[in-house]
Write an enzyme that holds these catalytic residues in place. Sequence first.
Site, PDB file in Angstrom:
ATOM      1  N   GLY A  60       0.814  -1.215   0.000  1.00 18.85           N
ATOM      2  CA  GLY A  60       0.000   0.000   0.000  1.00 18.85           C
ATOM      3  C   GLY A  60       0.842   1.257   0.000  1.00 18.85           C
ATOM      4  O   GLY A  60       0.503   2.251   0.643  1.00 18.85           O
ATOM      5  N   ALA A  61       1.945   1.224  -0.759  1.00 16.93           N
ATOM      6  CA  ALA A  61       2.922   2.316  -0.711  1.00 16.93           C
ATOM      7  C   ALA A  61       2.548   3.515  -1.567  1.00 16.93           C
ATOM      8  O   ALA A  61       3.274   4.507  -1.578  1.00 16.93           O
ATOM      9  CB  ALA A  61       4.300   1.801  -1.142  1.00 16.93           C
ATOM     10  N   ASN A  62       1.440   3.454  -2.267  1.00 16.95           N
ATOM     11  CA  ASN A  62       1.114   4.552  -3.184  1.00 16.95           C
ATOM     12  C   ASN A  62       0.278   5.644  -2.542  1.00 16.95           C
ATOM     13  O   ASN A  62       0.031   6.684  -3.153  1.00 16.95           O
ATOM     14  CB  ASN A  62       0.380   4.004  -4.416  1.00 16.95           C
ATOM     15  CG  ASN A  62      -0.934   3.344  -4.044  1.00 16.95           C
ATOM     16  OD1 ASN A  62      -1.033   2.705  -3.006  1.00 16.95           O
ATOM     17  ND2 ASN A  62      -1.932   3.480  -4.885  1.00 16.95           N
ATOM     18  N   GLY A  64      -1.354   7.474   1.491  1.00 15.62           N
ATOM     19  CA  GLY A  64      -1.510   7.491   2.936  1.00 15.62           C
ATOM     20  C   GLY A  64      -0.253   7.175   3.719  1.00 15.62           C
ATOM     21  O   GLY A  64       0.852   7.601   3.378  1.00 15.62           O
ATOM     22  N   ILE A  65      -0.439   6.397   4.789  1.00 17.17           N
ATOM     23  CA  ILE A  65       0.678   6.039   5.667  1.00 17.17           C
ATOM     24  C   ILE A  65       1.732   5.250   4.912  1.00 17.17           C
ATOM     25  O   ILE A  65       2.939   5.430   5.123  1.00 17.17           O
ATOM     26  CB  ILE A  65       0.169   5.225   6.876  1.00 17.17           C
ATOM     27  CG1 ILE A  65      -0.870   6.024   7.662  1.00 17.17           C
ATOM     28  CG2 ILE A  65       1.314   4.822   7.782  1.00 17.17           C
ATOM     29  CD1 ILE A  65      -1.597   5.214   8.715  1.00 17.17           C
ATOM     30  N   GLY A  66       1.292   4.375   4.020  1.00 19.78           N
ATOM     31  CA  GLY A  66       2.242   3.574   3.249  1.00 19.78           C
ATOM     32  C   GLY A  66       3.148   4.430   2.393  1.00 19.78           C
ATOM     33  O   GLY A  66       4.353   4.174   2.294  1.00 19.78           O
ATOM     34  N   SER A 219      -3.941  -1.731  15.049  1.00 25.78           N
ATOM     35  CA  SER A 219      -4.805  -0.584  15.326  1.00 25.78           C
ATOM     36  C   SER A 219      -5.240  -0.662  16.775  1.00 25.78           C
ATOM     37  O   SER A 219      -5.188  -1.740  17.405  1.00 25.78           O
ATOM     38  CB  SER A 219      -6.037  -0.606  14.403  1.00 25.78           C
ATOM     39  OG  SER A 219      -7.066   0.243  14.884  1.00 25.78           O
ATOM     40  N   TYR A 249     -13.092  -5.901  11.114  1.00 30.09           N
ATOM     41  CA  TYR A 249     -11.918  -5.019  11.135  1.00 30.09           C
ATOM     42  C   TYR A 249     -11.115  -5.216  12.417  1.00 30.09           C
ATOM     43  O   TYR A 249      -9.886  -5.381  12.375  1.00 30.09           O
ATOM     44  CB  TYR A 249     -12.355  -3.561  10.996  1.00 30.09           C
ATOM     45  CG  TYR A 249     -11.192  -2.593  10.953  1.00 30.09           C
ATOM     46  CD1 TYR A 249     -10.467  -2.404   9.783  1.00 30.09           C
ATOM     47  CD2 TYR A 249     -10.799  -1.888  12.085  1.00 30.09           C
ATOM     48  CE1 TYR A 249      -9.385  -1.534   9.734  1.00 30.09           C
ATOM     49  CE2 TYR A 249      -9.728  -1.017  12.053  1.00 30.09           C
ATOM     50  CZ  TYR A 249      -9.016  -0.836  10.881  1.00 30.09           C
ATOM     51  OH  TYR A 249      -7.950   0.012  10.851  1.00 30.09           O
TER      52      TYR A 249
END
Length: 469
Positions: A60-62, A64-66, A219, A249
């Site tokens: 998920g590097a594209n 937000g946090i990533g 989380s 979640y």
Amino acid sequence: MTSIAHRITSGTLPVAHFAMLVVWLIFSNIAHVCAIGLKMVKEPSLKIVDLRGKVCVVTGANTGIGFRTATALVRCGAHVVFACRSEARAEEAMAKARREAARDAGGWGHAAVLEFIPLDLSSIASVRSFVARFRAADFPSSSSSSSSSSSSSSLSNGCLDVLVLNAGLNTRGVTGDGLEQRWQVNYLGHWLLASELLPELNAAKGPRGDGARVVCLSSVMHHFGNADRFKAHCEIDQRQQIVEDSGVYSDSKLAMNLLAVELQRRFSSLSLQKCSKTNGGGGGGSGRRGVCARAVTVNPGAVASDIWRGVPWPLRKLCLDPLMALVFLNPDEGCATSMHAATQPLPPLLPLLLSSPSSPPFGNEVPYFVPYWVPACSSLPFEMAGPFVGARLAAQRLPQNTPLVSRELWELSERTVAAVSGNCAAVGGGQKKGTTEKDGSQIGAFDVDIARRGGYSSGDKEHTAFLLD
């Protein structure tokens, strides 16, 4: 935040905790701002270290946090793999990361290498395709020294120094594999990725020369997870079961904590075996002595990131956006715990066999970092929000008999992936599988334990047996 609201209305989040959180937010933030203004404390900032020649993967590097985590690793000069679905968005993110790294005069961004490998965590086939492409790629040698890695032309495969299991979502749905998408994206896809890359992680020296790092993003909601529901989440073809939220979640985040526990057990077991061979076999392997990969769990905090993209537009504009502007962390602050876990010294790892496997604290040798100040006695409600302090150790909430639960979750994940793949024979390796029914079907130890006890309890002898096998 929608999950917290659900917990309040359903009664699983005590009103007293919520009231304490509101009071805590008001006074702690005022005090923190005043302390920074009076220069009594320093504003936390990311520590950029030399990671030239190190290979890092961020899911998920594209966005937000990533994206902020991947950009920070680029500033460190690492070879960073952007593991995400969209090549176009990944290319855009990598270009932005390069520009930011170029502006950082004090970093090593000029030596960084950025690479995109497609990864869709909602697809078992995509995860395996990522692993195959990763193994086919050429990366800088992890064994080369930091001072010479940027200019070294020698390339080697088989090493992964940092794996950040970051990607996540909080939107209901069913994947093409027939699983609830929050469970598969947040946990199961990450489990498969980490389990497939174990050889590369064990072969690496890591960011500090003492072993690779696996960062599992959890989380605050893991405190409300329930391990008894894991089996239900692993049932295939859940199209009729997604009407109710059923805590998916929260359970997926608790599963990430347990993934870190089981990964650390496996890392430590391999390290003990290597030390035994080194001490008993004589010669060779001395350079690997004391090297043990580490698994770390982090809570990024309440962050204004793309994970909220599934919130209905009116609710987001009227309620969530103003709240995020007031008390949420920005993505730069949200990646602080991930970067600390990936690059900074960790608390010493106690030998697993010296811990009492029957005691609840077992499993807490896996560090758990949060971005807020929390007292030593209790994480809740302080872990939900508060003044940003960078990264602070906190107490995670783990089930009773954590080693057994984490081991059984691993085996349940193996069976689920094998069922999705249509190849039950893939589940092997001589591991304990539980009992066998008369019709030949298997009941895993996970199911047997729940059916027999309605919870998680077992004797020390059983725990010691699977720790040593």
